[in-house]
Design an enzyme around this catalytic site. Sequence first.
Site, mmCIF file in Angstrom:
data_model
loop_
_atom_site.group_PDB
_atom_site.id
_atom_site.type_symbol
_atom_site.label_atom_id
_atom_site.label_comp_id
_atom_site.label_asym_id
_atom_site.label_seq_id
_atom_site.Cartn_x
_atom_site.Cartn_y
_atom_site.Cartn_z
ATOM 1 N N GLU A 92 19.705 159.748 50.256
ATOM 2 C CA GLU A 92 19.272 158.981 51.429
ATOM 3 C C GLU A 92 19.325 157.478 51.176
ATOM 4 O O GLU A 92 19.187 157.028 50.044
ATOM 5 C CB GLU A 92 17.804 159.309 51.731
ATOM 6 N N CYS A 105 17.337 149.878 51.421
ATOM 7 C CA CYS A 105 16.674 150.549 50.300
ATOM 8 C C CYS A 105 17.629 151.630 49.786
ATOM 9 O O CYS A 105 17.920 152.592 50.497
ATOM 10 C CB CYS A 105 15.370 151.152 50.832
ATOM 11 N N CYS A 112 14.606 163.080 40.851
ATOM 12 C CA CYS A 112 14.023 162.132 39.877
ATOM 13 C C CYS A 112 13.196 162.936 38.874
ATOM 14 O O CYS A 112 12.530 163.905 39.238
ATOM 15 C CB CYS A 112 13.130 161.127 40.607
ATOM 16 N N CYS A 116 6.099 161.380 39.643
ATOM 17 C CA CYS A 116 4.900 160.788 40.251
ATOM 18 C C CYS A 116 4.299 161.806 41.231
ATOM 19 O O CYS A 116 5.026 162.378 42.056
ATOM 20 C CB CYS A 116 5.243 159.488 40.974
ATOM 21 N N CYS A 119 4.983 161.701 45.129
ATOM 22 C CA CYS A 119 6.355 161.436 45.576
ATOM 23 C C CYS A 119 7.115 162.711 45.902
ATOM 24 O O CYS A 119 7.126 163.662 45.117
ATOM 25 C CB CYS A 119 7.091 160.640 44.500
ATOM 26 N N GLY A 163 14.938 158.179 43.089
ATOM 27 C CA GLY A 163 15.278 158.005 41.672
ATOM 28 C C GLY A 163 14.628 156.808 41.011
ATOM 29 O O GLY A 163 14.077 155.925 41.675
ATOM 30 N N GLU A 164 14.670 156.809 39.683
ATOM 31 C CA GLU A 164 14.171 155.685 38.868
ATOM 32 C C GLU A 164 15.400 154.877 38.450
ATOM 33 O O GLU A 164 16.197 155.330 37.605
ATOM 34 C CB GLU A 164 13.420 156.247 37.651
ATOM 35 N N SER A 195 13.146 148.234 41.497
ATOM 36 C CA SER A 195 11.782 148.757 41.466
ATOM 37 C C SER A 195 11.695 149.897 40.449
ATOM 38 O O SER A 195 12.396 150.897 40.569
ATOM 39 C CB SER A 195 11.409 149.262 42.857
ATOM 40 N N SER A 220 5.828 149.997 39.989
ATOM 41 C CA SER A 220 4.825 150.837 40.657
ATOM 42 C C SER A 220 3.582 150.890 39.784
ATOM 43 O O SER A 220 3.638 151.446 38.684
ATOM 44 C CB SER A 220 5.344 152.266 40.821
ATOM 45 N N LEU A 221 2.521 150.338 40.270
ATOM 46 C CA LEU A 221 1.282 150.318 39.485
ATOM 47 C C LEU A 221 0.398 151.497 39.902
ATOM 48 O O LEU A 221 0.045 152.344 39.088
ATOM 49 C CB LEU A 221 0.570 148.987 39.716
ATOM 50 N N ASN A 222 0.007 151.500 41.153
ATOM 51 C CA ASN A 222 -0.662 152.646 41.787
ATOM 52 C C ASN A 222 -2.027 153.028 41.237
ATOM 53 O O ASN A 222 -2.578 154.073 41.628
ATOM 54 C CB ASN A 222 0.232 153.897 41.746
ATOM 55 N N ASN A 298 2.166 157.730 52.665
ATOM 56 C CA ASN A 298 2.825 158.295 53.843
ATOM 57 C C ASN A 298 2.903 159.813 53.659
ATOM 58 O O ASN A 298 3.759 160.294 52.930
ATOM 59 C CB ASN A 298 4.242 157.680 53.935
ATOM 60 N N CYS A 341 10.360 158.899 50.904
ATOM 61 C CA CYS A 341 11.613 159.094 50.199
ATOM 62 C C CYS A 341 11.897 160.549 49.880
ATOM 63 O O CYS A 341 11.067 161.232 49.317
ATOM 64 C CB CYS A 341 11.480 158.322 48.901
HETATM 65 S S1 SF4 Z 1 8.084 157.343 42.980
HETATM 66 FE FE1 SF4 Z 1 10.130 156.789 42.218
HETATM 67 S S2 SF4 Z 1 9.951 157.067 39.992
HETATM 68 FE FE2 SF4 Z 1 8.198 158.162 40.872
HETATM 69 S S3 SF4 Z 1 8.973 160.269 41.087
HETATM 70 FE FE3 SF4 Z 1 9.369 159.202 43.039
HETATM 71 S S4 SF4 Z 1 11.475 158.472 42.884
HETATM 72 FE FE4 SF4 Z 1 10.776 158.978 40.800
#
Ligand code: SF4
Length: 354
Positions: A92, A105, A112, A116, A119, A163-164, A195, A220-222, A298, A341
């Site tokens: 996407e 984006c 990934c 997380c 996610c 993805g990372e 990111s 990404s701190l979170n 979200n 995502c």
């Molecule tokens: S937030 Fe980003 S790094 Fe974390 S699992 Fe999702 S896609 Fe991967």
Amino acid sequence: MKVNLKNFNLKELENFVVEKGWQKFRAKQIAKWLYKKKASSYDEMTDLSKDIRNYLKENTEFNALELVMYQQSKIDGSIKFLWKLKDGNTIETVLINEKNHKTLCVSTQVGCAVGCKFCFTTKDGLIRNLETAEIVEQYINVQRFLGDEEENRISNIVYMGMGEPLANYENVKKSVQIFTHPDMVGLSHRKITISSSGILHQIKRMYEDKEFPEVKLAVSLNASNQDQRAFLMPISQTNTLQDLMDLLRSIPLKPGWRITLEYVLIKGVNDSEQDAKRLVNLLKKDKHRFKVNLIPFNPYPSAEFERPEEERVLKFEKILWDNNIATFIRWSKGRDIDAACGQLRKKAVDLINV
Ligand code: SF4
């Protein structure tokens, strides 16, 4: 397998044309057609000889992505694109309409591995890294879709899709070289943001790598403490919050540039007043180095977390601003088009598998 020229940075493209026995300047001509004019076939490249065009037609692959579908948000006009790759996988891309500009984006992996907890993309793990051409074509195809009028120009790119990015280091680096080189796409370095979930050795590598164009960094701190972060982001068990902050404090920044810290606000998990105060403490030493983006979670079907109420989000933001920490709320774009995502991809995969 046929080569796709969008996998090459300018140096590699020059090597390619010289190897074929053509003059070196042909590389810049080809780059102009691919990235400035966004040609949709070799036939359009009329200043190349017919022999060169025929060779390229027969021996290289022109398109890496095929548009499967797109959805436009009725709320904010953002558009989500779903692409099919040559191996049948799907990815996407999201176009975000900001007040004065358009931001794209892009995805860098199919799935990934980072895991997380909040996610959607990571649910099926990592399937594979994207090639450079598959990253770059997301931009070219969307820009072609929008048309080339001034008001439709994409000025900003964020590596914040599936993805990372730093786990696909070499291909991402090459895509950034293509996006920033004046003879290729030629976007401003300061309009591109990588990111990362916070893979320390890869962030370090990026800053030490002289060939990685200088672009902005978001992390990404979170979470406001180590336990919370390790719970939400398993990567933090080995890449700890303390080590991450130490690294972010030490990396060189261009004047006026700041590191963005993304903080997904999740109801009852990391959205309390205490969390906001802990975050202030974490950042108070060098506030001017960072800005915080608060992203209310979200929700997606089967999500184990909830979105906090607006009032709580505003309160969290206020505590940070009261302590002079630049903070912005990113109300999710395209909530009506499965903007979390990976959601559109999952829907398409489910449809295909029915
Ligand atoms: S937030 Fe980003 S790094 Fe974390 S699992 Fe999702 S896609 Fe991967």
